[in-house]
Design a protein around this motif. Structure first.
Motif, PDB file in Angstrom:
ATOM      1  N   ILE A  46       0.859  -1.187   0.000  1.00 44.86           N
ATOM      2  CA  ILE A  46       0.000   0.000   0.000  1.00 44.86           C
ATOM      3  C   ILE A  46       0.892   1.232   0.000  1.00 44.86           C
ATOM      4  N   ALA A  57      -3.684  -0.805  -8.270  1.00 43.65           N
ATOM      5  CA  ALA A  57      -5.047  -0.353  -8.000  1.00 43.65           C
ATOM      6  C   ALA A  57      -4.974   1.070  -7.455  1.00 43.65           C
ATOM      7  N   HIS A  58      -5.753   1.969  -8.035  1.00 47.41           N
ATOM      8  CA  HIS A  58      -5.754   3.360  -7.590  1.00 47.41           C
ATOM      9  C   HIS A  58      -7.033   3.633  -6.810  1.00 47.41           C
ATOM     10  N   LEU A  59      -6.859   3.878  -5.518  1.00 42.65           N
ATOM     11  CA  LEU A  59      -7.981   4.188  -4.629  1.00 42.65           C
ATOM     12  C   LEU A  59      -7.880   5.643  -4.204  1.00 42.65           C
ATOM     13  N   ARG A 108     -13.600   2.425  -6.489  1.00 42.69           N
ATOM     14  CA  ARG A 108     -12.366   3.201  -6.392  1.00 42.69           C
ATOM     15  C   ARG A 108     -12.342   4.104  -5.160  1.00 42.69           C
ATOM     16  N   LYS A 160     -10.487  -4.845   0.245  1.00 45.94           N
ATOM     17  CA  LYS A 160     -10.043  -3.916  -0.796  1.00 45.94           C
ATOM     18  C   LYS A 160      -8.606  -3.455  -0.536  1.00 45.94           C
ATOM     19  N   LEU A 161      -8.253  -3.296   0.739  1.00 46.06           N
ATOM     20  CA  LEU A 161      -6.932  -2.787   1.105  1.00 46.06           C
ATOM     21  C   LEU A 161      -5.860  -3.869   1.212  1.00 46.06           C
ATOM     22  N   GLU A 211      -7.191  -9.543  -6.358  1.00 45.91           N
ATOM     23  CA  GLU A 211      -7.053  -8.094  -6.243  1.00 45.91           C
ATOM     24  C   GLU A 211      -5.743  -7.658  -6.902  1.00 45.91           C
ATOM     25  N   LYS A 212      -5.555  -6.355  -7.031  1.00 41.79           N
ATOM     26  CA  LYS A 212      -4.305  -5.842  -7.569  1.00 41.79           C
ATOM     27  C   LYS A 212      -3.302  -5.708  -6.433  1.00 41.79           C
ATOM     28  N   LYS A 256      -1.657  -1.176  -3.978  1.00 41.88           N
ATOM     29  CA  LYS A 256      -2.783  -0.234  -3.847  1.00 41.88           C
ATOM     30  C   LYS A 256      -2.219   1.152  -3.571  1.00 41.88           C
ATOM     31  N   ILE A 281      -3.160   4.823  -2.605  1.00 45.29           N
ATOM     32  CA  ILE A 281      -4.281   5.560  -2.018  1.00 45.29           C
ATOM     33  C   ILE A 281      -4.009   7.058  -2.113  1.00 45.29           C
TER      34      ILE A 281
END
Length: 567
Positions: A197, A214-216, A228, A363-364, A372-373, A376, A378
């Motif tokens: 992360i 993954a772009h959150l 997202r 998700k995290l 999942e990717k 992450k 954030i």
């Protein structure tokens, strides 16, 4: 055959004195000093056959031994001294393999031991020993660039040790720090079960794209729920975190407000559990348990207490909390209505569901092998700066807590990259929000290794980052630092024997770094290879931009974005 077999003419000097890991070498011939530079490698004769001690030149000194009288001066009394830091041992053959370097001192040099400069073909052969991946470690190699001393030799880090023992990446603005982070993340993302992360405070890593990224984004004022967007409801906050956000500790009624708030929160959580048929959990929860509660009902309870009248001797009188909760309720309602805090106080029913925390953590925290990717990123760019420490530490604490309570056989390691760490892991705290943030990161730095959490602290101002967190890190990637305070902090963190080595911090080129620590086989000056996907952190060329005949500016849109707190 040893790569360090020299002729008598190649002798650089002899050992004059030895002090733990530092050796003083006396050089008789002035010509031998030509071309010798700080950071060059020296081979020192060992008492054991087939071994050579390897040292790093940290200082070159010419001394003159003459009396106070100028007339007594004689050139023959001049002598040259080199200060060398011992960094390891080279084995001609070790465990069935030729040309092996290890970060250990099998012996110490003896007085008058012969010393030679490692250069030319010998340097290339030695760097092959350094840059070749040791047998059995192919899977943990992380290549970040090439050694400045031999740009044909690849510099690699041990990925296990880098994250197990935490890492610090520091460098002044424009030194190439973001490139270094992107280079590491690219390689992390390529692993089949990657799990990392990145706290992207300014949104500069949005250019890292691909199947593994993954772009959150922490939701802004106008954002609605989506895959997202990250919503972090208020009930995830611990009691202390909630009070740091809501309570004015200078208020005379602060103790009463805190007490009433705590009792209302615990009752609200128990009420929620009863409503979702989990009443059996009531006896086990605490104020900090991540169980939802209804904030509107809680405010209603506080208002009742704030206006309560109780029977008196002759007539009704004010209750014990009458009028003492008014300011606290106002602050609570103000925060609830603040559109900037949409991510925390949004009214969607889903945010008050028992299963929401599970969705958020999946998700995290799920690795790339779980669908999942793996990396992450954030984006915190729309989080108000005054509560940024609280929100960043909230995510870190949730991850730490879940890892801590996961059984050992189901625990998957995760790395947390803390960009712009000085903003939320400060050396000096002024507000209770900062204190709440520090507790989380100090605990992760001390205990994270036990639970499979690696911390990578990234900052342009190491002097403003908490010392405890920095001191718990055993790996340092230090790029150019021009501020004296920042340099002194890094020098104190490096091993004592490498004190002089850190003097290079202000003269490193852009993209160059000093790499020291458990993950690096050799304390090295390394030129970082540019990442394939460069972060959006390029420095604006002022003079070039000012020289253009036309330019595009949209001030009106910027002002509107400022007003609505959303880009």
């Amino acid at each position: 055959m040893s790569i360090f077999e020299y002729t008598p003419e190649e002798l650089l000097g002899t050992v004059e004195s030895v002090d733990t890991s530092t050796v003083i070498v006396r050089v008789e011939d002035d010509d031998k000093l030509r071309g010798l530079q700080v950071n060059h490698l020296i081979s020192i004769q060992s008492s054991k056959i087939g071994q050579h001690l390897i040292g790093l030149v940290s200082k070159i000194i010419r001394k003159s031994a003459y009396s106070n009288s100028i007339a007594d001066f004689s050139p023959e009394l001049e002598f040259n001294i080199i200060k060398v830091i011992l960094i390891g041992t080279h084995f001609d053959r070790d465990v069935g393999k030729n040309n092996v370097f290890r970060r250990s001192l099998a012996t110490i040099p003896t007085i008058n031991a012969e010393c030679h400069l490692i250069h030319g073909d010998r340097l290339k052969q030695f760097m092959q020993a350094i840059s070749s991946i040791p047998e059995g470690e192919d899977a943990v190699s992380l290549q970040i660039g090439n050694y400045s001393i031999d740009e044909n030799a690849t510099a690699w880090l041990n990925g296990n040790k880098l994250f197990q023992r935490h890492a610090v990446i520091v460098g002044s603005t424009g030194s190439g720090k973001s490139w270094c982070v992107a280079k590491i993340l690219e390689q992390v993302a390529s692993l089949k079960s990657a799990d990392a992360i990145l706290f992207d405070i300014h949104g500069e890593y949005s250019t890292l794209q691909g199947d593994s990224f993954a772009h959150l984004k922490v939701a802004g004022p106008n954002d609605e729920m989506s895959d997202r967007m990250l919503f972090l409801p208020y009930w995830l906050l611990t009691y202390e975190e909630m009070l740091s956000l809501m309570l004015d500790r200078s208020d005379n009624n602060a103790p009463n407000q805190a007490m009433m708030f705590s009792s209302a929160v615990i009752e609200g959580k128990k009420e929620f559990l009863r409503n979702v048929n989990k009443a059996e959990m009531e006896a086990n929860i605490t104020l900090d348990s991540p169980v939802p509660y209804n904030l509107d009902m809680l405010i209603g309870t506080l208002k009742t207490k704030d206006t309560e009248m109780v029977p008196g001797a002759r007539s009704e009188k004010q209750g014990p909390y009458n009028g003492k909760l008014t300011r606290f309720i106002q602050r609570l309602e103000t925060k609830q209505k603040d559109k900037r805090l949409n991510f925390m106080f949004a009214s969607e029913d889903k945010l008050l569901s028992y299963d929401y925390m599970g969705e958020l953590c999946r998700k995290l925290m799920l690795p790339s092998s779980s669908g999942e990717k793996g990396v992450k990123i954030i984006d915190f760019s729309e989080v108000p700066s005054d509560i940024l420490p609280l929100i960043v530490s909230l995510i870190a604490r949730v991850i730490f807590s879940v890892q801590q309570w996961t059984t050992a056989e189901h625990r998957h390691p995760i790395a947390i990259f803390c960009d712009e760490a000085h903003l939320y892991i400060p050396a000096n705290t002024e507000k209770s929000i900062d204190d709440a943030s520090l507790v989380t990161f100090e605990r992760i730095s001390k205990e994270g290794r036990k639970y499979g959490i690696g911390l990578v602290v990234i900052s342009q101002r190491p002097s403003e980052v908490n010392r405890t967190v920095l001191s718990q890190s055993n790996n340092f990637i230090a790029m150019r630092l021009t501020n004296v305070d920042d340099q002194s902090v890094v020098k104190r963190l490096l091993p004592d024997s490498l004190g002089d080595y850190a003097e290079m911090l202000p003269i490193l080129d852009i993209g160059e770094a000093l790499v020291v620590g458990d993950a690096s086989l050799l304390p090295s000056r390394i030129r970082i290879t540019p990442p394939d996907m460069k972060p959006r952190s390029a420095t604006i060329d002022f003079w070039d931009e000012w020289s253009k005949e036309t330019t595009a500016m949209d001030i009106s849109s910027a002002i509107e974005a400022l007003r609505i707190q959303s880009k």
